[in-house]
Enzyme design. Structure first.
Site, mmCIF file in Angstrom:
data_model
loop_
_atom_site.group_PDB
_atom_site.id
_atom_site.type_symbol
_atom_site.label_atom_id
_atom_site.label_comp_id
_atom_site.label_asym_id
_atom_site.label_seq_id
_atom_site.Cartn_x
_atom_site.Cartn_y
_atom_site.Cartn_z
ATOM 1 C CB SER A 1 53.525 3.346 -23.560
ATOM 2 O OG SER A 1 52.262 2.641 -23.849
ATOM 3 C CE LYS A 2 47.362 2.977 -18.963
ATOM 4 N NZ LYS A 2 46.014 3.408 -17.975
ATOM 5 N NE ARG A 3 46.898 1.329 -24.996
ATOM 6 C CZ ARG A 3 46.336 2.735 -24.767
ATOM 7 N NH1 ARG A 3 47.507 3.470 -24.819
ATOM 8 N NH2 ARG A 3 45.170 3.160 -24.417
ATOM 9 C CE LYS A 4 55.002 0.884 -28.033
ATOM 10 N NZ LYS A 4 56.204 1.594 -28.533
#
Length: 501
Positions: A269-272
């Site tokens: 995930s790019k959010r992580k």
């Protein structure tokens, strides 16, 4: 107002037929992450393998998450990866426009068509009422409160200007859909929510817009992540409500990664903070290596190619078959990517490598007198990624401070005393070479070692330490002598001798 049926028919006549047509439809919300790149790649490969068309469509209906310049980043990323599209916002095509917000007038009419046929309805419920429903039960589906409104009540609310959304009316029974990877899946419709199709601002939701657009663009194969499997029944019901042909669904299992902070395996995930394509480029990976590696994250070739790891993009086009896509999640492994990238770096011609390495070399070697092509020749077999270069060349501009203990090497049979003798013997020999080139330096040093009665390594080790101040270097004493030039090489050799005296 009655709908103009001819308008719908005119759009139908524009739809291309008789060819495989796939689309990549990213949202312009930032850099392209690895899962998105894989979706784009598989979508491209399916089209090209079949001799069909690959379409780029920008899905920008989620206005709150838009990122400036993200569309340009998408264009640049795909072109850099070789994923050139046949139709899209910048190149046009027969079924444009290819940006969703430029198509917004379409969706309302198709939603109105669903209302007229009983497959959708207007919902006037306030945010407060919907919030209350979820407060009582976070997993609650919409309770169909507005489905029971009479035509007169609906008209009164419209006349009063009350805001509303349009919801899909899920029928009773079950829905079965077929996926090219996961096979037939049947879902009880009672598990499905009456999803919103048109928001109160008049823009469509993602789920509605992509069904309408996929049909009107003649899309035959829809590639997306397995997380969208749960949405597929709703897509099917929309296609059936319109009487449209359902495309081939190709759902791809998640790309997993081991979390660096917790050690847990989770979805990438790019959010992580997991690397995007742009991050990988900044970290010194080659685009061709990334594309090759990403292709194998969830797909494997068949038959004679089953053991092959390295593929050019044209080779992937020839080899790609949907049946090779796995149901099981794949693991993104930087060490494996390093292996691929190193192989691609080694396979380059010296000229190609020198060109891509030059800006990285110049970050650490500012002195214009040093030949970056010569330095690149030392590095090509010794780098996994281009960012490895800086730490390997920092000694060229300035000799670092180093400990005399480096001159001691058991394998080379050197210690401070032996090393001092070697440096003192090498200096006049190197000084006397008529023409300063690599072959002449090599031959002079080999003759010197022979005359001293020592192995080559006994002479070369202390020379390399004096020239670089490093135990590990790209290239040996001969190559580094040549690049440094006679004066600088002799200066460093004298400095080494002074350290040992």
């Amino acid at each position: 107002m009655a709908l103009d049926r001819q308008w719908f028919q005119d759009l139908e006549t524009r739809i291309p037929k008789g060819e495989v047509r796939t689309r990549f439809a990213p949202s312009p919300t930032g850099y392209m992450h690895v899962g998105n790149l894989r979706t784009a790649l598989y979508t491209y490969l399916i089209a090209r393998h079949a001799g069909g068309k690959f379409i780029l469509r920008i899905e920008d209906t989620d206005q709150g998450r838009l990122v400036a310049d993200a569309t340009d980043i998408i264009y640049a990323t795909m072109r850099r990866c070789g994923l050139n599209w046949d139709e899209g916002p910048d190149v046009g095509g027969p079924v444009g426009p290819y940006i969703q917000t430029q198509r917004r007038d379409l969706y309302g009419k198709y939603a109105q068509l669903l209302i007229e046929t009983g497959h959708a309805y207007r919902c006037f419920c306030s945010e407060e009422r919907l919030s209350q429903l979820h407060q009582d039960d976070p997993n609650a589906k919409y309770d169909r409160h507005c489905l029971s409104l009479t035509p007169e009540e609906i008209q009164a609310k419209l006349d009063a200007g009350e805001p509303y959304v349009i919801r899909q009316r899920i029928p009773e029974g079950t829905t079965t859909f077929h996926d090219a990877v996961y096979g037939d899946i049947t879902v009880d419709n009672s598990e499905l929510d009456d999803q919103i199709l048109i928001k109160s601002d008049g823009l469509p939701t993602y789920n509605f817009a992509n069904v309408v657009d996929d049909h009107l663009m003649g899309i035959t194969h829809v590639v997306r992540g397995a997380e969208y499997l749960s949405s597929a029944p709703k897509y099917n019901l929309l296609y059936e409500a319109f009487g449209w042909e359902i495309p081939t669904y190709v759902h791809c299992a998640s790309v997993m990664i081991t979390d660096r902070s917790t050690g847990a395996v989770r979805k990438m995930s790019k959010r992580k903070g997991d690397p995007s394509y742009e991050d990988l480029m900044e970290q010194g990976y080659l685009s061709e290596a990334v594309v090759n590696y990403v292709a194998l994250l969830g797909w494997a070739p068949h038959g004679a190619l089953s053991e092959q790891e390295f593929f050019t993009l044209p080779q992937l086009v020839d080899a790609f078959d949907i049946s090779g896509i796995s149901k099981s999640p794949s693991a993104f492994d930087l060490e494996k990517l390093n292996y691929f990238n190193a192989a691609y770096l080694r396979a380059m011609s010296p000229e190609e490598f020198a060109k891509v390495a030059q800006p990285y070399i110049r970050q650490g070697v500012k002195n214009p007198a040093y030949d970056t092509a010569a330095i690149a020749a030392l590095l090509q077999a010794r780098c996994e990624k281009l960012t490895d270069i800086l730490e390997k060349v920092d000694f060229f501009d300035a000799l670092p401070d180093y400990d005399v203990e480096l001159f001691t090497n058991k394998k080379s049979k050197t210690n401070p005393e032996v090393s001092l003798k070697m440096l003192q013997a090498a200096a006049p020999v190197l000084s006397a070479i008529p023409e300063w080139n690599q072959q002449a330096i090599h031959d002079a040093l080999i003759r010197l070692a022979e005359s001293l009665g020592v192995k080559n390594a006994t002479l070369m080790w202390p020379l390399r330490i004096a020239l670089t101040g490093r135990a590990v270097t790209p290239g040996g004493a001969v190559e580094i002598c040549h690049i440094l030039g006679r004066d600088e090489a002799l200066r460093r050799i004298q400095a080494g001798a002074d350290k040992l005296s």
